[in-house]
Design an enzyme around this catalytic site. Structure first.
Site, mmCIF file in Angstrom:
data_model
loop_
_atom_site.group_PDB
_atom_site.id
_atom_site.type_symbol
_atom_site.label_atom_id
_atom_site.label_comp_id
_atom_site.label_asym_id
_atom_site.label_seq_id
_atom_site.Cartn_x
_atom_site.Cartn_y
_atom_site.Cartn_z
ATOM 1 N N GLN A 1 -4.610 -1.630 9.570
ATOM 2 C CA GLN A 1 -4.531 -2.943 8.924
ATOM 3 C C GLN A 1 -5.137 -4.013 9.836
ATOM 4 O O GLN A 1 -4.773 -4.109 11.011
ATOM 5 C CB GLN A 1 -3.058 -3.265 8.609
ATOM 6 C CG GLN A 1 -2.858 -4.543 7.837
ATOM 7 C CD GLN A 1 -3.468 -4.502 6.424
ATOM 8 O OE1 GLN A 1 -3.320 -3.514 5.708
ATOM 9 N NE2 GLN A 1 -4.150 -5.564 6.043
ATOM 10 N N LYS B 1 0.841 -1.206 0.000
ATOM 11 C CA LYS B 1 0.000 0.000 0.000
ATOM 12 C C LYS B 1 0.870 1.248 0.000
ATOM 13 O O LYS B 1 0.621 2.206 -0.740
ATOM 14 C CB LYS B 1 -0.941 -0.007 1.219
ATOM 15 C CG LYS B 1 -2.082 -1.013 1.070
ATOM 16 C CD LYS B 1 -2.872 -1.222 2.351
ATOM 17 C CE LYS B 1 -3.891 -2.347 2.154
ATOM 18 N NZ LYS B 1 -4.614 -2.729 3.369
ATOM 19 N N ASP C 1 -11.174 2.940 4.003
ATOM 20 C CA ASP C 1 -11.557 1.534 3.844
ATOM 21 C C ASP C 1 -13.084 1.381 3.792
ATOM 22 O O ASP C 1 -13.593 0.339 3.387
ATOM 23 C CB ASP C 1 -11.027 0.692 5.024
ATOM 24 C CG ASP C 1 -9.698 0.010 4.699
ATOM 25 O OD1 ASP C 1 -9.407 -0.164 3.489
ATOM 26 O OD2 ASP C 1 -8.964 -0.355 5.635
#
Ligand code: NDP
Length: 290
Positions: free
Chosen positions: A97, A53, A120
């Site tokens: 994460q 990422k 997200d």
């Protein structure tokens, strides 16, 4: 019959090119898009995802901040850092994460992220907005799948869509997006009776389970669009150590109309849509400033 391949790497490269141009335009207005990534613990797969990422951000002209914490960190420290990032106007996206170590309340952590920076799309406010058909951020994996279907000109209105898997990060938002696009949607899961009965009538079949090659050619309707979200590492057999999806590519490609490979399918698109969400967030921030 051999299915047409949807090449996730090629599509991701095209979209990332467009994103880099948008990042440049923002910079000309004095706004540098920025994504903050928080990693807790030493899970090797998570470390690879975070590294990918951060590298993708760099290539797309997006600044990244990476905060790593030991697995036994006090959750308070992470909550405090999220609060700092929430308050920092130079940060446009924040992601934590997953999975988090067991002593964390993952839901509470996700809820602590400011909804307008939740790239997200996991915050309850953003889940609700998606459900109402008015999304602020679309979760990255299903967003990527929609882009892939669009790029392959797969008709959605009136199509029978079957999703295998009902997780909050893939299956459920995927169902919502396909429903809103005009599909008739069935969501299957571990308690579904006769899975093949459902998959065999799917014009669009999305597999998001985490079981290597479980969808075989005999479970697929001829001409269907087969999208493989699964990422599994084979533990045994001649391909031990290799990555594969939830779809048995070899048998399914003989039946499907279009199909995505693993690797090189949905994976690269997931990161691309994370960059897209970060750019969109930065563009909104720039608009508010002007
Ligand atoms: P989860 O483990 O959260 O969910 C798996 C789902 O599959 C559950 O809903 C489960 O049902 C269902 N399931 C399990 N066994 C069966 C079965 N035998 N028949 C039908 N359904 C079954 O996984 P995720 O959604 O997080 O991820 C799914 C896969 O996608 C994984 O391989 C993951 O690595 C991959 N992934 C890939 C991404 C990418 O970018 N390509 C991004 C995110 C995930 P139940 O709810 O009843 O337990």
């Amino acid at each position: 019959m051999t299915a047409r391949l949807i090449d996730g790497n090629a599509l991701a490269a095209q979209v990332r090119g467009e994103l880099a141009a948008r990042a440049e335009a923002l910079k000309a207005q004095g706004v540098v898009p920025c994504l903050a990534v928080i990693l807790v613990g030493e899970d090797p797969a998570s470390a690879v995802y975070v590294r990918n990422k951060v590298a993708a951000c760099e290539k797309a002209g997006v600044r990244s901040i990476k905060d790593t914490y030991a697995a036994d960190v006090n959750p308070r420290t992470v909550f405090d850092r999220i609060a700092e990032l929430n308050a920092d106007p130079s940060v446009h996206g924040i992601l934590v994460q997953l999975p988090l170590p067991k002593h964390f309340d993952a839901d509470a952590i996700l809820e602590a992220i400011a909804p307008e920076k939740d790239v997200d799309g996991f915050h309850a406010e953003n889940v609700g907005a998606l459900m109402q058909g008015n999304p602020r951020f679309i979760p990255c994996t299903p967003y990527g799948v929609m882009k892939m279907l669009e790029s392959a000109n797969v008709p959605l209105k009136g199509a029978e869509a079957v999703i295998v898997g009902r997780s909050n990060i893939v299956g459920k938002p995927m169902a919502m997006l396909l429903l809103q696009a005009g599909c008739t949607v069935t969501v299957c899961h571990s308690q579904t009776k006769d899975l093949a009965f459902h998959t065999q009538r799917a014009d669009i079949l999305v597999a998001a389970v985490g079981r290597p090659r479980m969808i075989t050619g005999d479970m697929v309707k001829p001409g269907a669009a087969v999208i493989d979200v699964g990422i599994n590492r084979l533990q045994s057999g001649p391909d031990a150590g290799k990555l594969c999806g939830d779809v048995d590519f070899e048998s399914c490609k003989e039946v499907a109309g279009v199909i995505t490979p693993v690797p090189g399918g949905v994976g690269p698109m997931t990161i691309t849509m994370l960059l897209t969400n970060t750019l969109e967030s930065a563009e909104r921030a720039a608009e508010e400033m002007s």
